[in-house]
Design a protein around this motif. Structure first.
Motif, short mmCIF file in Angstrom:
data_model
loop_
_atom_site.label_atom_id
_atom_site.label_comp_id
_atom_site.label_asym_id
_atom_site.label_seq_id
_atom_site.Cartn_x
_atom_site.Cartn_y
_atom_site.Cartn_z
N ASP A 26 33.51 -14.51 1.49
CA ASP A 26 34.38 -14.58 0.32
C ASP A 26 35.83 -14.34 0.73
N ALA A 27 36.73 -15.04 0.05
CA ALA A 27 38.16 -14.81 0.22
C ALA A 27 38.80 -14.72 -1.16
N TYR A 28 39.85 -13.93 -1.25
CA TYR A 28 40.59 -13.75 -2.50
C TYR A 28 42.06 -14.03 -2.20
N VAL A 29 42.65 -14.94 -2.97
CA VAL A 29 44.04 -15.35 -2.76
C VAL A 29 44.84 -15.01 -4.02
N PHE A 30 46.02 -14.44 -3.83
CA PHE A 30 46.87 -14.02 -4.95
C PHE A 30 48.30 -13.96 -4.45
N ASP A 31 49.25 -13.72 -5.35
CA ASP A 31 50.65 -13.64 -4.94
C ASP A 31 51.08 -12.20 -4.64
N PRO A 32 51.28 -11.32 -5.66
CA PRO A 32 51.74 -9.96 -5.32
C PRO A 32 50.66 -9.19 -4.57
N HIS A 33 51.07 -8.54 -3.50
CA HIS A 33 50.10 -7.90 -2.61
C HIS A 33 49.37 -6.75 -3.29
N ARG A 34 49.95 -6.15 -4.32
CA ARG A 34 49.27 -5.04 -4.97
C ARG A 34 47.97 -5.48 -5.66
N LEU A 35 47.82 -6.80 -5.90
CA LEU A 35 46.56 -7.29 -6.48
C LEU A 35 45.42 -7.25 -5.46
N ALA A 36 45.73 -6.85 -4.24
CA ALA A 36 44.64 -6.60 -3.29
C ALA A 36 43.74 -5.49 -3.80
N LEU A 37 44.28 -4.54 -4.55
CA LEU A 37 43.47 -3.40 -5.02
C LEU A 37 42.27 -3.87 -5.85
N PRO A 38 42.45 -4.65 -6.93
CA PRO A 38 41.26 -5.13 -7.65
C PRO A 38 40.43 -6.12 -6.84
N ALA A 39 41.07 -6.90 -5.97
CA ALA A 39 40.29 -7.83 -5.14
C ALA A 39 39.36 -7.06 -4.21
N VAL A 168 34.27 -4.01 6.89
CA VAL A 168 35.68 -4.30 7.18
C VAL A 168 36.22 -5.23 6.11
N LEU A 169 37.43 -4.94 5.67
CA LEU A 169 38.21 -5.85 4.84
C LEU A 169 39.34 -6.41 5.70
N LEU A 170 39.42 -7.72 5.82
CA LEU A 170 40.53 -8.35 6.54
C LEU A 170 41.55 -8.80 5.52
N ASP A 171 42.78 -8.32 5.67
CA ASP A 171 43.84 -8.57 4.69
C ASP A 171 45.03 -9.19 5.41
N VAL A 172 45.56 -10.27 4.84
CA VAL A 172 46.69 -10.98 5.46
C VAL A 172 47.77 -11.19 4.42
N ASP A 173 48.98 -10.78 4.75
CA ASP A 173 50.15 -11.09 3.93
C ASP A 173 50.85 -12.27 4.59
N LEU A 174 51.10 -13.31 3.81
CA LEU A 174 51.70 -14.53 4.37
C LEU A 174 53.02 -14.24 5.06
N ASP A 175 53.75 -13.21 4.59
CA ASP A 175 55.05 -12.93 5.21
C ASP A 175 54.92 -12.36 6.62
N ALA A 218 35.05 -9.43 3.33
CA ALA A 218 35.95 -10.25 2.52
C ALA A 218 37.30 -10.38 3.21
N LEU A 219 37.95 -11.50 2.94
CA LEU A 219 39.34 -11.75 3.34
C LEU A 219 40.19 -11.74 2.09
N THR A 220 41.32 -11.03 2.12
CA THR A 220 42.30 -11.13 1.05
C THR A 220 43.59 -11.69 1.64
N LEU A 221 44.22 -12.57 0.89
CA LEU A 221 45.41 -13.27 1.37
C LEU A 221 46.48 -13.24 0.29
N ALA A 222 47.56 -12.50 0.56
CA ALA A 222 48.69 -12.40 -0.38
C ALA A 222 49.75 -13.42 0.01
N ARG A 223 50.18 -14.23 -0.96
CA ARG A 223 51.14 -15.29 -0.64
C ARG A 223 52.59 -14.82 -0.70
N GLU A 224 52.91 -13.83 -1.54
CA GLU A 224 54.24 -13.22 -1.58
C GLU A 224 55.38 -14.25 -1.41
#
Length: 255
Positions: A26-39, A168-175, A218-224
């Motif tokens: 599963d991957a979760y994509v969103f803009d503001p990185h703080r939405l990683a918390l509910p993801a 493990v949670l893998l988290d990536v910020d696009l910036d 899970a992977l989370t990806l913040a687009r910021e």
């Protein structure tokens, strides 16, 4: 609503099912990185041990929340954590990692970041308001993390936290894949695809990535976009990062 449908309540968060490949399903994509918390709450559920967070970012997002004791525990449920992220975490998107520790979602954190925002913790440990200790392992780049995993020097803790992790949670910020211009520090320069590949997949990093992905849920990806040169520039950058991140690292089709 069953667990597989909970993400439909998370406005602005896109859930992707990753087929085949390796690592998370599963991957979760969103803009503001703080939405990683509910993801992260959606990915982990209300049971099971906290996860090790492996996060790739330009910034060290280790600012203590303004009211850490007010962060809901994961047992409060997804809705409470989603509301807290949107209305109570910092709009600068710098305090979600320690908030996740307060919530009991994240145990230790392996943070790959290069810039230290004002107020970010530089300590090696964080003790949350419930009295739980968390290790904070900070390295600037993937190649440094891979080297510390393969041949640990005295004081290196990359292998230590990875081997201790059950999930493990893998988290990536696009910036992470941008730099500030030397000529104009207000100008953001997105990296070309070959530099993204060089950063994510340096030589001798396979054993490190196997350790991360082998237990990754899970992977989370913040687009910021405001940190990536705007909507159009961030969209182009997302395409380049997705090709390397999904196709080459995870070995699955990009979204």
């Amino acid at each position: 609503m069953d667990d597989s449908q909970r993400h439909l309540r998370l406005a602005g968060i896109i859930r992707l099912a990753l087929g085949g490949g390796r690592g998370p399903r599963d991957a979760y994509v969103f803009d503001p990185h703080r939405l990683a918390l509910p993801a992260w709450a959606c990915a982990l559920g209300e049971d099971g041990p906290p996860a090790l967070l492996v996060t790739l970012d330009r910034h060290l997002d280790l600012v203590v929340p303004a009211a850490p004791a007010a962060v809901p525990d994961r047992s409060a449920g997804l809705r409470a954590l989603d509301e807290h992220a949107r209305w109570h975490l910092d709009v600068r998107n710098y305090d979600h990692v320690l908030a996740a520790m307060e919530a009991g979602l994240v145990g230790d954190a392996l943070v790959l970041a290069r810039a230290t925002p004002r107020g970010a913790s530089t300590a090696e440990h964080y003790v949350d308001t419930r009295g739980r200790p968390h290790r904070l392992v900070v390295v600037p780049t993937v190649d440094r993390a891979a080297e510390a995993y393969a041949t640990p020097a005295p004081g290196d803790r990359v292998r230590e936290v990875l081997e201790a992790a059950e999930r493990v949670l893998l988290d990536v910020d696009l910036d992470c894949f941008t730099s500030l211009s030397d000529a104009d520090p207000t100008t953001v320069l997105p990296w070309p695809r070959d530099i993204i590949r060089e950063y994510l997949l340096p030589p001798d990093s396979e054993s490190f990535w196997e350790a991360v992905l082998g237990r990754c849920v899970a992977l989370t990806l913040a687009r910021e976009p405001h940190h990536c040169g705007g909507l159009l520039a961030s969209g182009r950058l997302f395409q380049d990062v997705a090709e390397v991140l999904f196709r080459e690292l995870l070995r699955t089709e990009p979204p």
